[in-house]
Design an enzyme around this catalytic site. Structure first.
Site, PDB file in Angstrom:
ATOM      1  N   GLU A 127       0.843  -1.189   0.000  1.00  0.00           N
ATOM      2  CA  GLU A 127       0.000   0.000   0.000  1.00  0.00           C
ATOM      3  C   GLU A 127       0.884   1.246   0.000  1.00  0.00           C
ATOM      4  O   GLU A 127       1.851   1.271   0.753  1.00  0.00           O
ATOM      5  CB  GLU A 127      -0.910   0.041   1.232  1.00  0.00           C
ATOM      6  CG  GLU A 127      -1.930   1.162   1.133  1.00  0.00           C
ATOM      7  CD  GLU A 127      -2.909   1.237   2.318  1.00  0.00           C
ATOM      8  OE1 GLU A 127      -2.737   0.464   3.285  1.00  0.00           O
ATOM      9  OE2 GLU A 127      -3.804   2.065   2.262  1.00  0.00           O
ATOM     10  N   GLY A 267       2.720   2.450  10.790  1.00  0.00           N
ATOM     11  CA  GLY A 267       2.503   1.675  12.007  1.00  0.00           C
ATOM     12  C   GLY A 267       2.371   0.187  11.732  1.00  0.00           C
ATOM     13  O   GLY A 267       3.017  -0.631  12.369  1.00  0.00           O
ATOM     14  N   ALA A 268       1.533  -0.137  10.758  1.00  0.00           N
ATOM     15  CA  ALA A 268       1.302  -1.535  10.428  1.00  0.00           C
ATOM     16  C   ALA A 268       0.477  -1.600   9.161  1.00  0.00           C
ATOM     17  O   ALA A 268      -0.016  -0.587   8.679  1.00  0.00           O
ATOM     18  CB  ALA A 268       0.561  -2.249  11.562  1.00  0.00           C
ATOM     19  N   MET A 269       0.314  -2.825   8.647  1.00  0.00           N
ATOM     20  CA  MET A 269      -0.367  -2.986   7.363  1.00  0.00           C
ATOM     21  C   MET A 269      -1.278  -4.198   7.393  1.00  0.00           C
ATOM     22  O   MET A 269      -0.877  -5.284   7.813  1.00  0.00           O
ATOM     23  CB  MET A 269       0.690  -3.109   6.268  1.00  0.00           C
ATOM     24  CG  MET A 269       0.110  -3.247   4.880  1.00  0.00           C
ATOM     25  SD  MET A 269      -0.898  -1.790   4.443  1.00  0.00           S
ATOM     26  CE  MET A 269      -2.123  -2.563   3.404  1.00  0.00           C
ATOM     27  N   GLU A 270      -2.494  -3.986   6.881  1.00  0.00           N
ATOM     28  CA  GLU A 270      -3.577  -4.969   7.020  1.00  0.00           C
ATOM     29  C   GLU A 270      -3.630  -6.016   5.909  1.00  0.00           C
ATOM     30  O   GLU A 270      -4.711  -6.543   5.614  1.00  0.00           O
ATOM     31  CB  GLU A 270      -4.913  -4.220   7.051  1.00  0.00           C
ATOM     32  CG  GLU A 270      -5.336  -3.569   5.715  1.00  0.00           C
ATOM     33  CD  GLU A 270      -4.986  -2.099   5.568  1.00  0.00           C
ATOM     34  OE1 GLU A 270      -4.038  -1.646   6.235  1.00  0.00           O
ATOM     35  OE2 GLU A 270      -5.651  -1.404   4.774  1.00  0.00           O
ATOM     36  N   ASN A 271      -2.510  -6.372   5.266  1.00  0.00           N
ATOM     37  CA  ASN A 271      -2.518  -7.387   4.207  1.00  0.00           C
ATOM     38  C   ASN A 271      -3.401  -8.568   4.609  1.00  0.00           C
ATOM     39  O   ASN A 271      -3.366  -9.018   5.750  1.00  0.00           O
ATOM     40  CB  ASN A 271      -1.101  -7.905   3.967  1.00  0.00           C
ATOM     41  CG  ASN A 271      -0.081  -6.794   3.972  1.00  0.00           C
ATOM     42  OD1 ASN A 271      -0.147  -5.896   3.159  1.00  0.00           O
ATOM     43  ND2 ASN A 271       0.833  -6.834   4.931  1.00  0.00           N
ATOM     44  N   HIS A 303      -6.880  -2.233  15.040  1.00  0.00           N
ATOM     45  CA  HIS A 303      -7.076  -1.493  13.786  1.00  0.00           C
ATOM     46  C   HIS A 303      -6.835  -2.390  12.577  1.00  0.00           C
ATOM     47  O   HIS A 303      -7.677  -2.488  11.677  1.00  0.00           O
ATOM     48  CB  HIS A 303      -6.127  -0.288  13.771  1.00  0.00           C
ATOM     49  CG  HIS A 303      -6.216   0.563  12.542  1.00  0.00           C
ATOM     50  ND1 HIS A 303      -6.938   1.729  12.496  1.00  0.00           N
ATOM     51  CD2 HIS A 303      -5.665   0.401  11.322  1.00  0.00           C
ATOM     52  CE1 HIS A 303      -6.831   2.254  11.293  1.00  0.00           C
ATOM     53  NE2 HIS A 303      -6.060   1.473  10.548  1.00  0.00           N
ATOM     54  N   GLU A 304      -5.689  -3.054  12.562  1.00  0.00           N
ATOM     55  CA  GLU A 304      -5.367  -3.882  11.394  1.00  0.00           C
ATOM     56  C   GLU A 304      -6.325  -5.061  11.292  1.00  0.00           C
ATOM     57  O   GLU A 304      -6.738  -5.442  10.200  1.00  0.00           O
ATOM     58  CB  GLU A 304      -3.909  -4.366  11.456  1.00  0.00           C
ATOM     59  CG  GLU A 304      -2.858  -3.257  11.606  1.00  0.00           C
ATOM     60  CD  GLU A 304      -3.010  -2.103  10.636  1.00  0.00           C
ATOM     61  OE1 GLU A 304      -3.522  -2.310   9.522  1.00  0.00           O
ATOM     62  OE2 GLU A 304      -2.626  -0.969  11.003  1.00  0.00           O
ATOM     63  N   GLU A 326      -9.968   4.048   6.215  1.00  0.00           N
ATOM     64  CA  GLU A 326      -9.162   4.489   7.358  1.00  0.00           C
ATOM     65  C   GLU A 326      -9.985   5.220   8.421  1.00  0.00           C
ATOM     66  O   GLU A 326      -9.835   4.963   9.617  1.00  0.00           O
ATOM     67  CB  GLU A 326      -7.980   5.337   6.893  1.00  0.00           C
ATOM     68  CG  GLU A 326      -6.970   4.570   6.027  1.00  0.00           C
ATOM     69  CD  GLU A 326      -6.432   3.299   6.685  1.00  0.00           C
ATOM     70  OE1 GLU A 326      -6.597   3.134   7.914  1.00  0.00           O
ATOM     71  OE2 GLU A 326      -5.843   2.461   5.961  1.00  0.00           O
TER      72      GLU A 326
HETATM   73  N1  PHE Z   1      -3.141   0.883   5.800  1.00  0.00           N
HETATM   74  C1  PHE Z   1      -2.270   1.003   6.922  1.00  0.00           C
HETATM   75  C2  PHE Z   1      -3.164   1.216   8.121  1.00  0.00           C
HETATM   76  O1  PHE Z   1      -3.682   2.231   8.378  1.00  0.00           O
HETATM   77  C3  PHE Z   1      -1.313   2.127   6.886  1.00  0.00           C
HETATM   78  C4  PHE Z   1      -0.232   2.012   5.880  1.00  0.00           C
HETATM   79  C5  PHE Z   1      -0.275   2.771   4.736  1.00  0.00           C
HETATM   80  C6  PHE Z   1       0.841   1.184   6.110  1.00  0.00           C
HETATM   81  C7  PHE Z   1       0.727   2.699   3.808  1.00  0.00           C
HETATM   82  C8  PHE Z   1       1.843   1.128   5.201  1.00  0.00           C
HETATM   83  C9  PHE Z   1       1.795   1.882   4.046  1.00  0.00           C
HETATM   84  O2  PHE Z   1      -3.464   0.343   8.812  1.00  0.00           O
HETATM   85 ZN    ZN Z   2      -5.682   1.621   8.594  1.00  0.00          ZN
END
Ligand code: PHE
Ligand code: ZN
Length: 857
Positions: A127, A267-271, A303-304, A326
């Site tokens: 992302e 912070g983190a990523m919701e893959n 959140h994730e 978001e």
């Molecule tokens: N989508 C992620 C979040 O809000 C944020 C994010 C964006 C992480 C771009 C990495 C790169 O949970």
């Molecule tokens: Zn998010």
């Protein structure tokens, strides 16, 4: 102004109104990764389908890729070309299988977008537009595909191979290599793709969903970090349960994996089913993480996880809709955290973040609506406006509709758009249909930027509400917003009110007749912070003191105290005679009130930050603000010395415990320590050092270190050195060591941060470390804005050094320089000069170009 030549070279704006559905869809993709840190070979087989009647070629985004092979339906393709990085292939039929092969170099990927190396791991971040750095693909969120992924790698170096979905095969190969195959049954956009390979160890658990399915959970970290993963695991299970209870949403796969990495831009990523985290939001134990860190871990894990529905099952049509996932997901994680502990304190913290990060953005050159109309680089739009104001907008819908209709609307939204890419408009329409309410005017929150101002005054027997919305870049002549204001009118004699009402202010001015008893009521307004607005009232300091003691809305009570403090401080900064006594009395009463939660008291008695005081002024005078705040702090410290001492000792704990009560006690005790230090610096040095040495947890230790770092006590150097020696092998704690010094009010702070820039532990390659030094320093209003401009130069130097390495993180450092309009002429010149120097740098990224050019205005 840009001259003609530069304008031609300047990166282009992408506009929301130009959205067009994709020409080609990719229902299926098979990816093969031959993994290696130096050279990874990626083979992608895309099934592409023409969408609609057109003769446009297939266009696959690519960033820094060159194809080693391009095949269509099994044969070498003819006639393809590269256009600005993208692979363009003319196709005659309506359906084809397109195979490309590329090679990428993870260990050279310092941007941390795409496939990169972090420590010994290989991991991805896609992302918003990182997938195009891995393979050629229509890298936009409205192209959803089923992914089949096969990885091969050296087994000793990369024993664990993780992907999205379910593990569907694995085995050993010759030459010490092995393979794994992962299949994700849910169609997803490319930004949710992920893989991770490395020496990882799992904290494993299970969760049984509401329909009785067992989900295997795993949090993957370096072996030594395993003991620090239990809090994250507990938070994950609590979030899974909460989403079932509150939204009726169940997890949909057999596995859920989380991986912690040290180098991460956000912070983190919701893959999908493979969340990748900045390790600071996973690892926590009492010795290394503060109570705030524990809360942040739980909040980000939730959140994730919540994104699995608000983001993954229903995703965004295009990046202008980013707040669709978001804003909604932040609202969901805020409610989750509120349910886990003190809801009142959580609300205070959320509003503090909004005011510290989003209000300045909304009032400055980078202001944008929560659904922007244009951007140059989408990475610059992961902002407090999209996230935090976006969450406030969803919260207002929740207040206006009420919890039942809001839930009906959420159900309709999830059911109607499941498996698709939706828009903010789709969300609002679902809420509208489910509730039967007309939300036409409410939609302005999506299109109009800027923080509305509400003026509330009582004239005779009438409450008058007036609203206005300032101009923002590209937006003038705004329409009145629909502003939900929770309010109550207190009877001063009894200390009570006749009930709270929700007033929907939808016109520029509204007059409300008060039920008349004759005596002027005390107004409690925007209770619970029901709308993200600035409120101005004609309340006297007596009114505010009254509310700070009697308001039954905890946020209203906190707010009254803050306003009382702000009024006092702003008067002092303006050079008016400032009477500290009303604040002293109100703080003393709050400290003495045994009915209040200590966690709440700790928040209520804190003075507003220097930056927030500055935000109230047309011209920010950093030195005068610092002096005025210190003077009030010292008076509070001295006048209430006995009470601070009592609070400090009453809340001492025999041993560490992690519970809301114990956290509240630590909070109040450490706030008291800060005041004790302000009152009697000499004795407090010894007190803080004793706490520092005896602490059995990071909350108490870092609070003591912060107190010492801020002052001139003899123990200061020993504490800083002792802290460093104790934690030198823990990067997350060393980040705290950097930022504590960068936040210091001491006169030598600038030379200290310069020395830290040259410290062997400083690196531009780790975003956490950069933020711990440069990010923290830019929030130190007194020293960042030092009159000679040295603070500005320090930040610009780091930003320029970072840009070629990691443009996303560099661009995030820039906004403080864009606030120049709020300062005196001399500072304005210095700040603009740094912005111009940045813009003139050869090879500037478009990330930084966008922020700097917009900031110059
Ligand atoms: N989508 C992620 C979040 O809000 C944020 C994010 C964006 C992480 C771009 C990495 C790169 O949970
Ligand atoms: Zn998010």
């Amino acid at each position: 102004m840009l001259d003609a030549q530069n304008a031609a070279a300047a990166p282009a704006f992408i506009r929301r109104e130009d959205y067009r559905p994709p020409d080609w869809l990719v229902p299926d993709i098979a990816l093969d990764f031959d993994l290696d840190a130096v050279r990874t070979r990626v083979t992608a087989r895309l099934t592409v389908v023409r969408q609609g009647a057109h003769d446009r070629p297939l266009r696959l985004d690519g960033d820094g890729l060159s194809p080693l092979s391009v095949r269509v339906d099994g044969a070498d393709a003819a006639g393809w070309s590269l256009e600005a990085g993208a692979l363009v292939i003319p196709l005659s039929g309506d359906r084809a299988v397109v195979e490309t092969v590329v090679e990428i170099a993870p260990d050279k990927n310092t941007q941390l977008m795409g496939l990169y190396a972090s420590g010994g791991l290989l991991c991805t971040q896609c992302e918003a537009e990182g997938f195009r750095r891995i393979t050629f693909f229509p890298d936009r969120p409205d192209v959803l595909s089923r992914y089949q992924v096969r990885m091969t790698a050296d087994k000793a170096r990369y024993p664990v191979l993780l992907g999205n979905g379910d593990l569907t095969g694995s085995g050993d190969l010759e030459g010490g290599r092995h393979w794994a195959a992962w299949t994700d049954p849910f169609p997803k956009p490319s930004y949710l793709f992920a893989l991770v390979a490395g020496q990882l160890f799992a904290n494993r658990d299970t969760f049984v969903t509401m329909s009785g399915k067992t989900v295997d959970l795993a949090i993957w970290v370096a072996e030594a970090d395993l003991p620090k993963t239990q809090h994250a695991m507990d938070a994950l299970k609590a979030s899974m349960k909460w989403d079932e209870d509150v939204y009726g949403r169940e997890y949909d796969l057999g596995q859920f994996n989380i991986v912690a990495v040290a180098d991460f831009n956000f912070g983190a990523m919701e893959n999908k089913s493979l969340n990748v985290f900045n390790s600071r939001y996973i690892l926590a134990d009492p010795d290394t993480a503060t109570d705030l860190d524990y809360d942040a871990v739980a909040g980000v894990v939730a959140h994730e996880y919540f994104h699995n529905w608000s983001g993954n099952r229903v995703t965004c049509r295009d990046w202008f809709q980013l707040s669709l996932k978001e804003g909604f997901t932040v609202f969901r994680d805020q409610c989750f955290s509120a349910d886990q502990g003190s809801a009142a304190v959580k609300r205070i913290e959320d509003v503090r973040v909004l005011r510290a990060a989003q209000f300045p953005e909304d009032g400055g050159p980078l202001a944008h609506p929560i659904r922007p109309d244009s951007y140059i680089e989408i990475s610059n739009f992961y902002t407090a406006t999209i996230y935090n104001k976006g969450a406030e907008v969803i919260r207002m819908l929740h207040s206006i509709l009420g919890p039942e209709d809001f839930r009906k609307g959420a159900d309709l939204y999830f059911d109607r758009y499941d498996g698709t890419a939706a828009t903010c408009e789709d969300f609002v329409r679902a809420m509208e249909e489910a509730s039967g309410r007309d939300l036409t005017q409410f939609r302005l929150w999506y299109s109009q930027a800027g923080t509305p101002k509400v003026r509330a005054t009582i004239e005779g027997d009438t409450l008058i509400l007036e609203q206005s919305l300032p101009n923002t870049p590209g937006q003038t002549n705004k329409q009145p917003m629909l502003i939900p204001l929770r309010l109550a009118l207190f009877d001063r004699a009894t200390g009570t009110h006749a009930g709270e009402q929700l007033e929907l202010l939808d016109t520029p001015r509204k007059a409300i007749k008060l039920p008349g008893s004759g005596t002027r009521p005390v107004l409690s307004i925007n209770r619970g912070f029901s709308a993200p607005v600035l409120v101005e009232t004609d309340r006297t300091s007596d009114d505010l003191a009254f509310l700070s003691a009697h308001d039954d809305d905890p946020f209203g009570r906190y707010e009254a105290m803050q306003q009382l403090m702000l009024d006092t401080l702003v008067a002092a900064v303006r050079g008016e005679q400032a009477d500290h006594q009303p604040v002293i009395t109100a703080v003393g009463n709050t400290l003495a009130n045994n009915a209040l939660d200590p966690a709440f008291i700790g928040e209520a008695v804190l003075l507003p930050s220097e930056a927030f005081i500055g935000d109230q002024m047309d011209r920010v005078d950093p030195e005068a603000i610092h002096r005025a705040r210190e003077a009030l702090r010292t008076d509070l410290a001295t006048a209430l010395a006995g009470q601070w001492e009592a609070a400090y000792h009453a809340h001492a704990a025999a041993r560490f415990e992690y519970s809301p009560e114990a956290k509240g006690a630590r909070r109040l005790r450490n706030v008291a320590l800060g005041y004790l230090a302000a009152g009697r610096a000499d004795e407090a040095g010894a007190l803080a050092f004793a706490q520092f040495e005896a602490a059995d947890n990071m909350t108490d230790r870092i609070a003591a270190l912060g107190t010492l770092a801020n002052g001139g006590a003899a123990e200061r150097a020993a504490a800083l050195a002792g802290f460093y020696a104790r934690y030198k092998d823990n990067p997350l704690v060393i980040d705290k060591w950097f930022s504590t010094q960068a936040f210091s009010a001491r006169a030598d702070t600038l030379s200290a941060v310069r020395a830290l820039r040259d410290h062997p532990d400083f690196t531009l390659h780790n975003p956490n470390r950069v933020r711990a030094l440069a990010g923290a320093f830019s929030m130190n209003q007194l020293h960042f804005h030092s009159a000679d401009g040295a603070g500005y130069r320090f930040l610009a130097d780091i930003l320029l050094a970072l840009d070629p390495i990691n443009p996303q993180t560099a661009a995030k450092l820039l906004p403080p320089l864009g606030r120049w309009r709020r300062f005196d002429e001399s500072r304005q010149k210095l700040m603009r000069a740094e912005l111009e120097r940045i813009l003139a740098a050869p090879g500037l990224s478009k990330d930084v170009f966008e922020q700097a050019s917009k900031s110059l205005g």
